[in-house]
Design a protein around this motif. Structure first.
Motif, PDB file in Angstrom:
ATOM      1  N   THR A  56     -34.192 -36.196  37.721  1.00  0.00           N
ATOM      2  CA  THR A  56     -33.885 -34.901  38.313  1.00  0.00           C
ATOM      3  C   THR A  56     -34.946 -33.876  37.933  1.00  0.00           C
ATOM      4  O   THR A  56     -35.432 -33.110  38.783  1.00  0.00           O
ATOM      5  N   ILE A  92     -38.105 -34.611  39.884  1.00  0.00           N
ATOM      6  CA  ILE A  92     -38.016 -34.323  41.317  1.00  0.00           C
ATOM      7  C   ILE A  92     -37.951 -32.818  41.581  1.00  0.00           C
ATOM      8  O   ILE A  92     -38.655 -32.284  42.433  1.00  0.00           O
ATOM      9  N   VAL A 113     -41.377 -39.499  39.180  1.00  0.00           N
ATOM     10  CA  VAL A 113     -39.974 -39.830  38.978  1.00  0.00           C
ATOM     11  C   VAL A 113     -39.800 -41.015  38.031  1.00  0.00           C
ATOM     12  O   VAL A 113     -38.959 -40.987  37.128  1.00  0.00           O
ATOM     13  N   ASP A 123     -33.720 -30.474  49.855  1.00  0.00           N
ATOM     14  CA  ASP A 123     -34.439 -31.747  49.970  1.00  0.00           C
ATOM     15  C   ASP A 123     -34.463 -32.483  48.642  1.00  0.00           C
ATOM     16  O   ASP A 123     -34.235 -33.687  48.572  1.00  0.00           O
ATOM     17  N   GLY A 124     -34.776 -31.695  47.601  1.00  0.00           N
ATOM     18  CA  GLY A 124     -34.846 -32.286  46.273  1.00  0.00           C
ATOM     19  C   GLY A 124     -33.518 -32.893  45.865  1.00  0.00           C
ATOM     20  O   GLY A 124     -33.452 -34.005  45.322  1.00  0.00           O
ATOM     21  N   ARG A 140     -31.205 -34.016  47.753  1.00  0.00           N
ATOM     22  CA  ARG A 140     -31.008 -35.233  48.532  1.00  0.00           C
ATOM     23  C   ARG A 140     -31.779 -36.391  47.890  1.00  0.00           C
ATOM     24  O   ARG A 140     -31.259 -37.495  47.748  1.00  0.00           O
ATOM     25  N   THR A 141     -32.992 -36.113  47.457  1.00  0.00           N
ATOM     26  CA  THR A 141     -33.796 -37.148  46.802  1.00  0.00           C
ATOM     27  C   THR A 141     -33.120 -37.632  45.523  1.00  0.00           C
ATOM     28  O   THR A 141     -33.040 -38.828  45.253  1.00  0.00           O
ATOM     29  N   THR A 146     -29.953 -37.506  44.816  1.00  0.00           N
ATOM     30  CA  THR A 146     -28.756 -38.277  45.178  1.00  0.00           C
ATOM     31  C   THR A 146     -29.126 -39.710  45.531  1.00  0.00           C
ATOM     32  O   THR A 146     -28.511 -40.668  45.069  1.00  0.00           O
ATOM     33  N   PHE A 147     -30.166 -39.860  46.351  1.00  0.00           N
ATOM     34  CA  PHE A 147     -30.587 -41.211  46.731  1.00  0.00           C
ATOM     35  C   PHE A 147     -31.056 -41.994  45.521  1.00  0.00           C
ATOM     36  O   PHE A 147     -30.766 -43.174  45.381  1.00  0.00           O
ATOM     37  N   TRP A 148     -31.751 -41.281  44.635  1.00  0.00           N
ATOM     38  CA  TRP A 148     -32.267 -41.968  43.448  1.00  0.00           C
ATOM     39  C   TRP A 148     -31.115 -42.543  42.624  1.00  0.00           C
ATOM     40  O   TRP A 148     -31.180 -43.670  42.147  1.00  0.00           O
TER      41      TRP A 148
END
Lengths: 263, 369
Positions: free
Chosen positions: B133, B136, B151, B207-208, B210-211, B213-215
């Motif tokens: 986190t 990112i 990351v 956007d961050g 979302r990234t 969350t996907f991570w």
């Protein structure tokens, strides 16, 4: 193998539990530690088998300094049957017993025919052959205790430490375990809670109260009415068992004592 | 036969195949074959379907130079590129990560003597999440190589740092007991999660977020050849090391006191194992994000089948973990056409019901009493 403990003192969390205890187990003798709950006998044993570090004192098994040697070196000579036999993982009886070979093995050694023979022999000695492939967690208390005994036999010990090995067991299994241990003909130091059993099996006794040795000697000399009253705070009469000539202990309640007309 | 007897008999019966020496090697051979076939199938299936035979021919040619049939025309199609540069590294990474998670889960369970431990128990998951986190949403700025590693670096540092804090906390005041380890893990987890959430809250970067969350749901999509060597070397060394420790791992399962009486200096080995597991898990998390359930469910499943003796258990758990992740990654790619699901969702969807089934099935009691 002779066990020599000298002036051993242990404290747990700042509280002294064992205060300078010295004791000796001569070649092939069965020696019992007796004392009320919390008197420090378990703690004493634990510092002998290296789970607790004592504050002061010495412990030698013949030439081996128990306090300075590695656990592995000690485990090759000394087997331990303790009270800590609850598992979170399941093993078969034979797998459990085979773990007794651990201290004799190097990193890359695999079990050979000799290990296998020793393990089978240990399983046979405690009478668990029919259970060899049973799962340990499905066994009864007495059976589990025999598995643990077999595991320490697989270590091929020259000395055995027992911490209340017959706790929670039926009479039959208490006798069975002690008979097996007696038949090994090696030195044994055992904390016991049953005075009659101690009198029956032990060659020598140490009576412990509040972390100190109160008396020691052969059972008949140590287990007297006065001492038992002092250490265990119970009233009793000592008698000779008619059939065996052994030492019997009858506990008396206050009104039984009154009825007997003595004080 | 009573129910109790039936339960007591079961392990002996189930394990018959693997308890003999030849049985063990036979099972390992079968697992290796299954792994190879799984790899072949997994590289064939995807958005672009490539016949299984072609996939194997391309792989064999690329790996050994042996030409089976008309290789030049195969190599000219787009299939060869997809298989060799996209799918094959990804499938290999899945195999390694699955094996690694299963290995780390097994070791953690032994080290904390709790069959419910998983690779992330020492605060590794939330530490990694915090690190990722941070990377990112805030970034390492212009600190040269740090900003490039980004990351993955953040995740590794977070995971490893959290595990170290847990070990130090658990070691305070003398003995590092398993209860203290688990409790310290929970505390550090809570703290790291709070920090990560704080960053997310103040960053206010859609956007961050979302990234992030996907991570946290894990993905193998970023697998490339140049990422593989690090993971492969770490995993190779880890497996070599732990597969040679079955006696000590077995003694660990006996509990602290019993292990000492068997001659195993438990606290030293536990420290070493936890440290190594933290490093391995850190590398795994850094390369694929969080993939839950594998490290918990696979060791359980295998213990139920072959027993707890690490000599049989560990190699089997490692194979099955790898194979399991190859198939879940395949499912993640093809379950919904043209959409790639995060693999963490798929492992949980499969792992959850599997776990429930094991709870319901009476023969296996999770080592409880």
């Amino acid at each position: 193998m002779e066990l020599n403990v000298k002036d051993l003192s242990v404290s747990l969390g700042g509280t002294p539990i064992v205060n300078g205890i010295s004791l000796q187990v001569r070649e092939k003798k069965f020696v019992g530690l007796l004392g009320p709950n919390g008197c420090g006998k378990s703690t004493l044993l634990k510092s002998i088998y290296k789970v607790i570090k004592p504050d002061a004192g010495q412990a030698h098994l013949s030439d081996t300094d128990l306090l300075k040697s590695s656990p592995k070196a000690v485990a090759r000579k000394m087997g331990v049957v303790g009270q800590f036999n609850d598992l979170s993982f399941d093993f078969t009886v034979r797998e459990m017993v085979a773990m007794g070979r651990t201290p004799h093995k190097k990193l890359l050694d695999s079990d050979n025919a000799e290990d296998s023979r020793i393990v089978d022999e240990a399983v046979r000695k405690v009478g668990l052959e029919p259970y060899a492939s049973r799962s340990y967690l499905t066994l009864s208390g007495g059976e589990k205790q025999r598995v643990i005994l077999a595991r320490s036999l697989a270590q091929q010990p020259q000395f055995l430490v027992l911490d209340e090995p017959t706790n929670h067991l039926d009479v039959k299994y208490q006798l069975q375990i002690l008979n097996i241990v007696r038949s090994l003909d090696i030195g044994v130091l055992a904390a016991l809670h049953d005075l009659s059993l101690a009198a029956k099996y032990c060659d020598y006794l140490y009576l412990i109260k509040k972390g100190r040795v109160v008396a020691h000697g052969v059972p008949k000399a140590v287990l007297t009415r006065e001492r038992i009253a002092e250490v265990f705070e119970v009233d009793c009469e000592i008698y000779e068992i008619p059939v065996t000539g052994g030492l019997g202990i009858a506990y008396l309640s206050a009104h039984e004592r009154d009825a007997a007309g003595q004080t | 036969m009573s129910n109790l007897q039936a339960q007591a008999m079961r392990p002996g019966f189930d394990r018959a195949l693997v308890t003999t020496r030849y049985g063990f090697w036979f099972v390992q051979l079968i697992l290796a074959v299954i792994a190879i076939v799984s790899i072949g199938i997994a590289v064939s299936i995807g958005q672009v379907h490539i016949p299984l035979g072609d996939s194997f021919r391309i792989l064999i040619y690329k790996l050994s130079g042996i030409e089976i049939g008309d290789i030049p025309s195969l190599l000219q199609g787009q299939g060869a590129n997809i298989i060799w540069n996209i799918r094959f590294p990804r499938v290999l990474l899945a195999l390694l990560i699955g094996a690694g998670l299963s290995l780390c889960g097994s070791i953690m369970q032994a080290a904390v003597q709790n069959p419910l431990a998983d690779p992330y128990i020492l605060g590794v998951s939330s530490g990694a999440t915090l690190g990722a986190t941070f990377a990112i949403l805030i970034g390492f700025g212009s600190i040269g190589f740090l900003s490039q590693m980004g990351v993955a670096f953040g995740a590794f540092v977070g995971a490893f740092g959290a595990a170290m804090i847990v070990m130090v906390l658990a070691g305070l005041g003398g003995k590092m007991s398993s209860v203290k380890l688990v409790l310290s893990g929970m505390v550090v987890n809570a703290l790291c999660t709070a920090f990560a959430n704080f960053i997310i809250y103040v960053a206010n970067n859609t956007d961050g977020i979302r990234t992030v969350t996907f991570w946290t749901m894990g993905s193998l999509a970023a697998a490339k050849w140049d990422k593989l060597p690090l993971v492969a070397i770490v995993m190779g060394l880890a497996m070599l090391f732990f597969l040679l420790q079955p006696r000590i791992l077995n003694a660990m399962l006996m509990g602290d006191e019993a292990a000492v009486t068997l001659g195993v200096n438990l606290s030293a080995y536990r420290r070493l194992y936890l440290l190594l597991t933290a490093i391995i898990t850190g590398v795994l998390v850094a390369s694929c994000g969080m993939i839950g359930f594998v490290g918990l469910i696979i060791p359980h499943l295998i213990r139920g089948l072959v027993g707890s003796d690490h000599r049989r258990f560990l190699p089997t758990a490692v194979w099955i973990g790898g194979i399991f992740l190859v198939w879940t990654d395949l499912l993640a790619r093809v379950l919904i056409p043209k959409v790639e699901l995060p693999i963490g969702i798929v492992t949980a969807l499969i792992g959850g019901p599997l776990f429930m089934y094991m709870l319901i099935k009476k023969g296996y009691n999770f080592g409880g009493k």
